[in-house]
Design an enzyme around this catalytic site. Structure first.
Site, PDB file in Angstrom:
ATOM      1  CB  CYS A   1      37.525  -8.537-111.955  1.00  0.00           C
ATOM      2  SG  CYS A   1      37.857  -7.528-113.382  1.00  0.00           S
TER       3      CYS A   1
ATOM      4  CB  CYS B   1      37.861 -12.830-109.829  1.00  0.00           C
ATOM      5  SG  CYS B   1      37.716 -11.801-108.414  1.00  0.00           S
TER       6      CYS B   1
ATOM      7  CB  CYS C   1      38.797 -12.452-105.672  1.00  0.00           C
ATOM      8  SG  CYS C   1      37.623 -13.150-106.826  1.00  0.00           S
TER       9      CYS C   1
END
Length: 181
Positions: A9, A85, A93
């Site tokens: 993430c 994300c 992302c």
């Protein structure tokens, strides 16, 4: 060899750490599990650590780290990269390249929740429920799926839509104007 899985993430302080620690606790003998961020915060969110500890999951050694640790020429190859994300919230992302499967299991960032400690803890508990539901689906995949890259990619993408049972969308009522209804 164990498949090497990276949860990725932006900040590597919450969702990816929840996924890393939980999968390692549940199936560490089956996988090598890591997490990282494209812009790591440098610390794991204390609410993530509390959530994991409350679930009886080890938190020793967890740290916020950069994707660069896994992307260098001397880094061991990865088999699967799972981004977590929340693209629905316009969160960027990380873009990743390499000879590994990629899938997206987006969800809202509990670290972005504002409010008192109870509200923040509830956000982390919800994020962990989502992570656990998806990891249960991952662990339930039959061995044959892991042998077929295209089938595995499809299965992993479907898992990214899994919600905890108490949060599952209700199916729409069947239309009554179809033949046989």
């Amino acid at each position: 060899m164990k498949p090497r899985i990276l949860f990725l993430c932006t900040g590597n302080s919450a969702r990816s750490v929840l996924a890393e620690a939980t999968l390692r606790a549940w199936a560490g003998e089956r996988f090598e599990v890591f997490s990282a961020g494209s812009q790591p915060t440098g610390t794991v969110n204390p609410f993530a650590l509390r959530q994991l500890a409350a679930a009886g999951i080890a938190i020793d050694g967890l740290r916020s780290k950069s994707w660069d640790e896994f992307a260098g020429a001397d880094a061991a190859p990865l088999d699967l990269v799972i981004t977590v994300c929340d693209s629905a919230a316009a969160e960027s992302c990380p873009l990743v390249f390499g000879d590994f499967l990629r899938t997206h299991w987006g969800q809202p960032d509990p670290a972005a929740v504002e409010g008192d400690d109870h509200t923040k803890a509830a956000a982390f508990a919800q994020a962990h429920r989502i992570v656990k539901a998806r990891l249960q689906a991952l662990l339930a995949l039959p061995a044959s799926v892991w042998e077929d890259r295209a089938a595995l990619k499809q299965a992993l993408d479907r898992i990214g839509l899994v919600q905890p049972a108490d949060e599952a969308p209700q199916p729409a009522a069947a239309p009554h104007n179809l033949p046989g209804h």
